[in-house]
Design an enzyme around this catalytic site. Structure first.
Site, PDB file in Angstrom:
ATOM      1  N   HIS A  63       0.840  -1.211   0.000  1.00 52.31           N
ATOM      2  CA  HIS A  63       0.000   0.000   0.000  1.00 52.31           C
ATOM      3  C   HIS A  63       0.869   1.253   0.000  1.00 52.31           C
ATOM      4  CE1 HIS A  63      -2.955  -2.971   1.049  1.00 52.31           C
ATOM      5  NE2 HIS A  63      -2.362  -3.238   2.188  1.00 52.31           N
ATOM      6  N   HIS A  91       5.511   6.775   7.027  1.00 53.54           N
ATOM      7  CA  HIS A  91       5.146   6.388   5.667  1.00 53.54           C
ATOM      8  C   HIS A  91       4.518   7.602   4.992  1.00 53.54           C
ATOM      9  CE1 HIS A  91       1.473   5.783   8.053  1.00 53.54           C
ATOM     10  NE2 HIS A  91       0.895   6.248   6.968  1.00 53.54           N
ATOM     11  N   HIS A  93       1.550   9.082   1.770  1.00 52.19           N
ATOM     12  CA  HIS A  93       0.425   8.880   0.846  1.00 52.19           C
ATOM     13  C   HIS A  93       0.601   9.876  -0.292  1.00 52.19           C
ATOM     14  CE1 HIS A  93      -1.820   6.522   3.929  1.00 52.19           C
ATOM     15  NE2 HIS A  93      -1.115   7.289   4.740  1.00 52.19           N
ATOM     16  N   GLU A 103      -3.936  13.263   2.217  1.00 51.30           N
ATOM     17  CA  GLU A 103      -5.165  12.667   2.761  1.00 51.30           C
ATOM     18  C   GLU A 103      -6.019  13.781   3.380  1.00 51.30           C
ATOM     19  OE1 GLU A 103      -3.920   8.940   4.948  1.00 51.30           O
ATOM     20  OE2 GLU A 103      -4.845   8.235   3.102  1.00 51.30           O
ATOM     21  N   HIS A 116       3.241  10.668   7.265  1.00 52.07           N
ATOM     22  CA  HIS A 116       2.650  10.317   8.570  1.00 52.07           C
ATOM     23  C   HIS A 116       3.704   9.698   9.476  1.00 52.07           C
ATOM     24  CE1 HIS A 116      -1.612  10.043   6.667  1.00 52.07           C
ATOM     25  NE2 HIS A 116      -1.292  11.292   6.998  1.00 52.07           N
ATOM     26  N   THR A 197      -6.100   5.819   8.629  1.00 50.23           N
ATOM     27  CA  THR A 197      -6.707   6.126   7.328  1.00 50.23           C
ATOM     28  C   THR A 197      -6.670   4.905   6.403  1.00 50.23           C
ATOM     29  OG1 THR A 197      -4.654   6.876   6.298  1.00 50.23           O
ATOM     30  CG2 THR A 197      -5.948   8.533   7.512  1.00 50.23           C
TER      31      THR A 197
HETATM   32  N1  LIG Z   1      -2.288   6.255   7.615  1.00 51.47           N
HETATM   33  S1  LIG Z   1      -2.190   6.292   9.197  1.00 51.47           S
HETATM   34  O1  LIG Z   1      -3.492   6.645   9.716  1.00 51.47           O
HETATM   35  O2  LIG Z   1      -1.108   7.149   9.618  1.00 51.47           O
HETATM   36  C1  LIG Z   1      -1.829   4.711   9.809  1.00 51.47           C
HETATM   37  C2  LIG Z   1      -1.216   4.575  11.040  1.00 51.47           C
HETATM   38  C3  LIG Z   1      -0.957   3.296  11.563  1.00 51.47           C
HETATM   39  C4  LIG Z   1      -1.296   2.161  10.835  1.00 51.47           C
HETATM   40  N2  LIG Z   1      -1.074   0.881  11.276  1.00 51.47           N
HETATM   41  C5  LIG Z   1      -0.608   0.518  12.513  1.00 51.47           C
HETATM   42  O3  LIG Z   1      -0.268   1.285  13.357  1.00 51.47           O
HETATM   43  N3  LIG Z   1      -0.557  -0.814  12.702  1.00 51.47           N
HETATM   44  C6  LIG Z   1      -0.210  -1.364  13.995  1.00 51.47           C
HETATM   45  C7  LIG Z   1      -1.441  -1.909  14.656  1.00 51.47           C
HETATM   46  C8  LIG Z   1      -2.582  -2.057  13.684  1.00 51.47           C
HETATM   47  C9  LIG Z   1      -3.827  -2.499  14.380  1.00 51.47           C
HETATM   48  O4  LIG Z   1      -4.418  -3.544  13.651  1.00 51.47           O
HETATM   49  C10 LIG Z   1      -1.898   2.319   9.608  1.00 51.47           C
HETATM   50  C11 LIG Z   1      -2.166   3.595   9.100  1.00 51.47           C
HETATM   51 ZN   LIG Z   2      -0.835   7.224   6.693  1.00 47.77          ZN
END
Ligand SMILES: NS(=O)(=O)c1ccc(NC(=O)NCCCCO)cc1
Ligand SMILES: [Zn+2]
Length: 265
Positions: A63, A91, A93, A103, A116, A197
């Site tokens: 992703h 990471h 987007h 986003e 992020h 997100t």
């Molecule tokens: N795009 S975002 O909102 O910054 C984001 C942040 C953390 C995560 N994933 C994360 O922290 N995974 C660890 C625990 C996941 C819970 O199933 C995915 C997207």
């Molecule tokens: Zn993100």
């Protein structure tokens, strides 16, 4: 498997991840006229400490790219936060062209990309996975990226992209990347309660979105779009242009009755 194409994109996520249809979802459009400035935010400046040597690996999640960090030694405190949060990963987007890709939007305006930095509440929880299940578990620092000069710190990520071109590939980060160097100079921000997100879209994120965008070059954005969403040796499952990850942002959701606070002009 969820993704960003018509078949598996944001408008299909609620089917398998019901939280995605919740009322505390992210991202949102930042309607600057709605933001309330809050003296309690002004009195507790946001403070962070990162250990560049702790940026360990970069992985193609399918992703996008993600730099995983050894949380030890990092900390984020202050602003809207209670307790101490530790950096877990960062990471980005982006969109298929630089007129979209962030986003969060600001007064309806999209930026070319959004960085992020994901932190978890180490005062209350044992790790990121556990923290992600609680309303005060996570905090994400969001940085809007606009097209401009080449970003030297992000260039260290770009240089590693050829070795993680396919889903699941990962590599060591040899040259330390300093997350602090990717943040804007002025630390004014908006903050509101939201979610991850991406699926499972847990409603566990205190969002802190810096007001000042940071520059990244068109070439650097093009490098992001060269990542593939499928594994080496497999055929492309997504109907994306030959499986290139050209766009991986979620469109905005309603802020609803949530408060939007700001700190700094
Ligand atoms: N795009 S975002 O909102 O910054 C984001 C942040 C953390 C995560 N994933 C994360 O922290 N995974 C660890 C625990 C996941 C819970 O199933 C995915 C997207
Ligand atoms: Zn993100």
């Amino acid at each position: 498997e969820w993704g960003y194409t018509k078949r598996n994109g944001p408008f299909t996520w609620a089917k398998n991840y019901p939280t995605a249809a919740g009322i505390r979802q992210s991202p949102v459009d930042i309607d600057t006229a709605l933001a309330t400035s809050d003296s309690s935010l002004e009195s507790k400046p946001l403070r962070w400490k990162y250990v560049p040597q702790n940026t360990r690996t970069i992985v193609n999640s399918g992703h996008g790219w993600r730099v995983d960090v050894d949380s030890e030694g990092s900390e984020l405190v202050g602003g809207p936060l209670e307790g101490t949060y530790k950096l877990q990963q960062f990471h980005c987007h982006w969109g298929s062209s630089s007129d979209k890709g962030s986003e969060h939007t600001v007064d309806g305006q999209s930026y070319a990309a959004e960085l992020h930095l994901v932190h978890w509440n180490s005062s209350k929880y044992a790790d990121c996975g556990e923290a992600a299940d609680y309303p005060d578990g996570l905090t994400v620092l969001g940085v809007l990226l606009k097209v401009g000069a080449k970003n030297p710190e992000l260039q260290k990520v770009i240089d590693l992209i050829p070795s993680i071109s396919h889903r699941g590939e990962k590599t060591e980060v040899k040259e330390a990347i300093d997350p602090a160097k990717m943040l804007p100079k002025t630390l004014s921000y908006w903050t509101y309660l939201g979610s991850l997100t991406v699926p499972p879209c847990n409603e566990s994120v205190t969002w802190i979105l810096f007001k000042e965008p940071v520059e990244v070059s068109e070439e650097q954005l093009a490098a992001f779009r060269s990542l593939r969403c499928y594994k080496r040796g497999e055929e492309c499952p997504c109907d994306e242009v030959d499986g290139l990850l050209i766009s991986n942002y979620r469109p905005t959701l309603p802020l609803g009755t949530r408060e939007l606070r700001e700190c700094g002009s």
